[in-house]
Design an enzyme around this catalytic site. Structure first.
Site, PDB file in Angstrom:
ATOM      1  CB  THR A  86      -1.016  -0.010   1.201  1.00  0.00           C
ATOM      2  OG1 THR A  86      -1.677  -1.244   1.159  1.00  0.00           O
ATOM      3  CG2 THR A  86      -1.775   1.284   1.294  1.00  0.00           C
ATOM      4  CG  ASN A  92      -5.998  -7.773  -6.021  1.00  0.00           C
ATOM      5  OD1 ASN A  92      -5.768  -6.981  -7.138  1.00  0.00           O
ATOM      6  ND2 ASN A  92      -6.869  -7.642  -5.050  1.00  0.00           N
ATOM      7  CD  GLN A 115      -1.852 -10.741  -5.213  1.00  0.00           C
ATOM      8  OE1 GLN A 115      -1.660 -12.024  -5.332  1.00  0.00           O
ATOM      9  NE2 GLN A 115      -2.264 -10.361  -4.234  1.00  0.00           N
ATOM     10  CB  SER A 148       3.694  -6.815  -0.288  1.00  0.00           C
ATOM     11  OG  SER A 148       3.273  -6.648   0.944  1.00  0.00           O
ATOM     12  CB  ALA A 149       7.615  -8.952   2.785  1.00  0.00           C
ATOM     13  CG  HIS A 150       1.440  -9.754   3.446  1.00  0.00           C
ATOM     14  ND1 HIS A 150       0.354 -10.184   3.174  1.00  0.00           N
ATOM     15  CD2 HIS A 150       1.629  -8.515   2.908  1.00  0.00           C
ATOM     16  CE1 HIS A 150      -0.538  -9.170   2.649  1.00  0.00           C
ATOM     17  NE2 HIS A 150       0.211  -7.938   2.570  1.00  0.00           N
ATOM     18  CB  THR A 207      14.025   3.879  13.030  1.00  0.00           C
ATOM     19  OG1 THR A 207      14.779   5.314  13.453  1.00  0.00           O
ATOM     20  CG2 THR A 207      15.278   2.625  13.428  1.00  0.00           C
ATOM     21  CB  CYS A 254      -8.232  -5.647   0.649  1.00  0.00           C
ATOM     22  SG  CYS A 254      -6.587  -6.557  -0.048  1.00  0.00           S
TER      23      CYS A 254
HETATM   24  N1  PLP Z   1      -1.508  -4.255  -4.402  1.00  0.00           N
HETATM   25  C1  PLP Z   1      -1.832  -5.887  -4.563  1.00  0.00           C
HETATM   26  C2  PLP Z   1      -2.012  -6.201  -6.088  1.00  0.00           C
HETATM   27  C3  PLP Z   1      -2.195  -6.440  -3.421  1.00  0.00           C
HETATM   28  O1  PLP Z   1      -2.747  -7.620  -3.772  1.00  0.00           O
HETATM   29  C4  PLP Z   1      -2.122  -5.942  -2.271  1.00  0.00           C
HETATM   30  C5  PLP Z   1      -2.449  -6.688  -1.064  1.00  0.00           C
HETATM   31  O2  PLP Z   1      -3.229  -7.731  -1.143  1.00  0.00           O
HETATM   32  C6  PLP Z   1      -1.606  -4.622  -2.164  1.00  0.00           C
HETATM   33  C7  PLP Z   1      -0.990  -4.090  -3.160  1.00  0.00           C
HETATM   34  C8  PLP Z   1      -1.264  -4.051  -0.806  1.00  0.00           C
HETATM   35  O3  PLP Z   1      -0.052  -4.673  -0.159  1.00  0.00           O
HETATM   36  P1  PLP Z   1      -0.055  -4.564   1.458  1.00  0.00           P
HETATM   37  O4  PLP Z   1      -1.062  -5.516   2.259  1.00  0.00           O
HETATM   38  O5  PLP Z   1       1.362  -4.754   1.856  1.00  0.00           O
HETATM   39  O6  PLP Z   1      -0.187  -3.185   1.881  1.00  0.00           O
END
Ligand code: PLP
Length: 362
Positions: free
Chosen positions: A51, A126, A154, A174-176, A212, A300
């Protein structure tokens, strides 16, 4: 990450030895992220996730005005950011997508204006997993001398990503999404890109992102990136086979189901299954009770009654969108998992369809 939480507690900006040790850990992680996407280490900026990466890229280029080109199927991190800028007077062209969920590069070319400052089109969607023609759009952006951002949250770690080949100036990760920790991500910023920082402060990350550093998160992200790169080719094939098996078995066993985006190039791990005459929420809850975690629309925005903006953009009615399941596979998904879903889903669908006043068995 555990040694960072317990022993290596230095602040990476400090000159003393334990600060410098933290810095070497971050440098190491930066190298792994850079290798995963074929960037230079100096082009990787750590921040709090996808994000923030999307916000930084878009607001950093277009915050002062001009014209942005984007699509109607972007993640909310891009969609809502562009809408916010639109309210502030930035012009935005929202490109439609085909019924398979693809942006036409020629439409991007046609949308260019003399005041266009940014094109932002996601790499992979996504919800339906469609992979956009980023390389072609990259060429158009370069010819027009317009900055090009792509949300690669993604796609990274699921398909090969080479930022040089794609022709992007900015690329969000994004790491997760690659089995790393939550709350950490990166923005690839091509050398020489003029980007206004979102945060002002101590000038960390080469003045790109003050604050930081989240050392433990970054270390976890680096290791996840390393593992993703090492296993990528094998996992792509393995996961695609499992996904295809899931789709073909379900099609055999359940009538009136469709795969959204099936004809487009897709991520190997994503399946968006539309089940006629069954309520998506009902499917998700019934599967959850049996230990299977899937979602409807986008995770989300689940909990909201709005139909998925992605499914409506590819021409689905709100009812069709509500009857869609998003299934994501990962390197932890096994063929036993797939067999289990194939076994239990037909019964769940049948039960839910019995509740539908419109369903008549064919
Ligand atoms: N962009 C896409 C295509 C995503 O699928 C997501 C999360 O599902 C994000 C951005 C947002 O990433 P984060 O959850 O690390 O803020």
């Amino acid at each position: 990450m555990m040694p960072v939480f317990t022993d290596h507690f230095g602040n990476a900006s400090s000159i003393h030895w334990f600060g410098q040790h933290a810095k070497t850990l971050i440098d190491d992680a930066r190298k792994h992220i850079a290798q995963l996407i074929n960037a230079e280490t100096s082009e990787v900026v750590f921040l709090s996730g996808g994000t923030e990466a999307d916000n930084f890229a878009i607001r950093g280029i277009a915050g002062k005005g001009g014209h942005i080109i984007t699509s109607t199927i972007e993640h909310h991190a891009v969609l809502h950011t562009c809408k916010d800028l639109e309210k502030q007077g930035v012009a935005v062209t929202w490109l439609p997508v085909s019924r398979d969920g693809l942006v036409d590069p020629e439409e991007v070319r046609k949308a260019l204006r003399p005041d266009t400052v940014l094109i932002t089109i996601m790499h992979a969607n996504n919800e339906i997993g469609t992979v956009q023609p980023i390389e072609e759009i990259g060429k158009i952006a370069a010819e027009a001398d317009v900055y090009f951002h792509s949300d690669g949250v993604q796609s990274t770690g699921k398909i090969p990503v080479d930022v040089k080949k794609l022709g992007v100036d900015l690329y969000s990760i994004s790491a997760h999404k690659i089995h790393g920790p939550k709350g950490v991500g990166a923005l690839f910023v091509k050398k020489g890109t003029m980007l206004k920082p979102l945060l002002t402060g101590g000038g960390h990350e080469r003045n790109r992102r003050s604050g930081t550093e989240n050392v433990a998160g970054i270390v976890g992200f680096g290791e996840a990136a390393r593992l993703a790169r090492v296993g990528l080719q094998g996992e792509m094939t393995r996961v695609r086979e499992l996904r295809d098996q899931l789709e073909s078995e379900l099609k055999k066993r359940i009538e009136l189901i469709h795969i959204n985006g099936e004809k487009a190039p897709r991520l190997p791990n994503t399946s968006n299954i539309m089940v006629d005459f069954a309520e998506g929420e009902g499917l998700v809850i019934s599967l959850d009770l049996k230990g299977v975690a899937v979602s409807t629309g986008s995770a989300c925005s689940s909990g909201s009654l709005e139909p998925s903006h992605v499914l409506t953009a590819i021409g689905k009615t709100p009812d069709e969108a509500h009857g869609s399941l998003r299934v994501s596979l990962s390197s932890m998904t096994t063929s036993e998992d797939i067999n289990y879903v194939v076994e239990i889903l037909p019964g769940i669908v049948e039960r839910l369809r019995e509740l539908s006043p419109y369903y008549k068995k064919v």
